[in-house]
Design an enzyme around this catalytic site. Structure first.
Site, PDB file in Angstrom:
ATOM      1  NE  ARG A 125      -1.934  -1.398   3.641  1.00 54.29           N
ATOM      2  CZ  ARG A 125      -2.260  -0.904   4.737  1.00 54.29           C
ATOM      3  NH1 ARG A 125      -2.931   0.025   4.874  1.00 54.29           N
ATOM      4  NH2 ARG A 125      -1.354  -0.896   5.605  1.00 54.29           N
ATOM      5  CG  ASN A 154      -4.099  -4.125   3.921  1.00 55.98           C
ATOM      6  OD1 ASN A 154      -3.454  -4.110   2.890  1.00 55.98           O
ATOM      7  ND2 ASN A 154      -3.182  -4.109   5.028  1.00 55.98           N
TER       8      ASN A 154
END
Length: 91
Positions: free
Chosen positions: A18, A36
Protein backbone atom coordinates in the site's frame (compact mmCIF):
# COMPACT_ATOMS: atom_id res chain seq x y z
CA UNK A 1 -10.96 12.13 -15.76
CA UNK A 2 -11.39 8.46 -14.98
CA UNK A 3 -11.87 6.21 -11.96
CA UNK A 4 -9.96 2.94 -11.67
CA UNK A 5 -10.85 0.21 -9.20
CA UNK A 6 -8.46 -2.74 -8.97
CA UNK A 7 -7.84 -5.71 -6.71
CA UNK A 8 -4.33 -7.03 -6.03
CA UNK A 9 -4.06 -10.67 -4.96
CA UNK A 10 -1.16 -12.64 -3.54
CA UNK A 11 1.31 -11.67 -0.81
CA UNK A 12 0.31 -8.00 -0.74
CA UNK A 13 -0.30 -7.31 2.95
CA UNK A 14 2.46 -6.61 5.47
CA UNK A 15 5.04 -6.05 2.71
CA UNK A 16 4.76 -2.29 2.01
CA UNK A 17 2.44 -2.77 -0.96
CA UNK A 18 0.00 0.00 0.00
CA UNK A 19 2.86 2.38 0.86
CA UNK A 20 4.56 1.89 -2.52
CA UNK A 21 1.22 2.20 -4.28
CA UNK A 22 0.56 5.46 -2.45
CA UNK A 23 4.00 6.85 -3.39
CA UNK A 24 3.44 6.04 -7.07
CA UNK A 25 -0.09 7.47 -7.07
CA UNK A 26 1.08 10.72 -5.46
CA UNK A 27 3.93 10.99 -7.97
CA UNK A 28 1.32 10.64 -10.74
CA UNK A 29 -0.98 13.25 -9.13
CA UNK A 30 -3.75 10.69 -8.61
CA UNK A 31 -6.25 10.67 -5.76
CA UNK A 32 -7.96 7.76 -4.03
CA UNK A 33 -6.84 4.99 -1.68
CA UNK A 34 -5.25 1.58 -1.19
CA UNK A 35 -6.99 -0.57 1.40
CA UNK A 36 -6.26 -3.95 3.00
CA UNK A 37 -9.22 -6.33 2.79
CA UNK A 38 -10.04 -9.14 5.21
CA UNK A 39 -9.49 -11.59 2.33
CA UNK A 40 -5.76 -10.72 2.26
CA UNK A 41 -6.15 -8.73 -0.98
CA UNK A 42 -5.57 -5.00 -1.47
CA UNK A 43 -8.25 -2.82 -3.06
CA UNK A 44 -7.01 0.20 -4.99
CA UNK A 45 -9.31 3.01 -6.09
CA UNK A 46 -7.71 5.88 -8.00
CA UNK A 47 -8.96 8.85 -9.97
CA UNK A 48 -7.23 11.06 -12.49
CA UNK A 49 -6.04 11.12 -16.08
CA UNK A 50 -6.48 7.86 -17.97
CA UNK A 51 -2.81 7.54 -19.01
CA UNK A 52 -1.66 8.02 -15.41
CA UNK A 53 -4.16 5.45 -14.17
CA UNK A 54 -2.84 2.95 -16.70
CA UNK A 55 0.69 3.62 -15.44
CA UNK A 56 -0.46 3.01 -11.86
CA UNK A 57 -2.23 -0.18 -12.95
CA UNK A 58 1.02 -1.45 -14.47
CA UNK A 59 2.86 -0.54 -11.25
CA UNK A 60 0.41 -2.60 -9.17
CA UNK A 61 1.91 -5.81 -10.58
CA UNK A 62 5.15 -5.21 -8.62
CA UNK A 63 4.39 -2.27 -6.31
CA UNK A 64 6.62 -3.46 -3.43
CA UNK A 65 9.93 -5.33 -3.73
CA UNK A 66 8.71 -7.61 -0.91
CA UNK A 67 5.31 -8.42 -2.41
CA UNK A 68 4.49 -11.51 -4.43
CA UNK A 69 1.61 -10.33 -6.60
CA UNK A 70 -0.25 -13.24 -8.17
CA UNK A 71 -2.91 -11.22 -9.97
CA UNK A 72 -4.24 -7.71 -10.41
CA UNK A 73 -7.90 -7.59 -11.44
CA UNK A 74 -9.27 -4.41 -12.97
CA UNK A 75 -12.77 -4.18 -11.53
CA UNK A 76 -13.72 -0.99 -13.35
CA UNK A 77 -12.32 1.90 -15.38
CA UNK A 78 -15.01 4.51 -15.87
CA UNK A 79 -15.07 8.16 -16.95
CA UNK A 80 -16.11 10.54 -14.17
CA UNK A 81 -17.27 14.15 -14.05
CA UNK A 82 -15.24 15.21 -11.01
CA UNK A 83 -12.80 13.80 -8.46
CA UNK A 84 -14.27 12.19 -5.34
CA UNK A 85 -11.10 12.22 -3.21
CA UNK A 86 -8.47 14.71 -2.11
CA UNK A 87 -5.09 13.03 -1.82
CA UNK A 88 -4.20 9.34 -1.79
CA UNK A 89 -4.66 7.45 1.47
CA UNK A 90 -3.98 3.98 2.81
CA UNK A 91 -6.23 1.96 5.10
Amino acid sequence: MFCLKALAKGKVQGVGYRYHTQLKALKLDLVGYAKNLDSGDVEVVAEGEEAKLLELLSHLHQASPYAAVQEVKTLKMLPIEQLSYSGFNTY
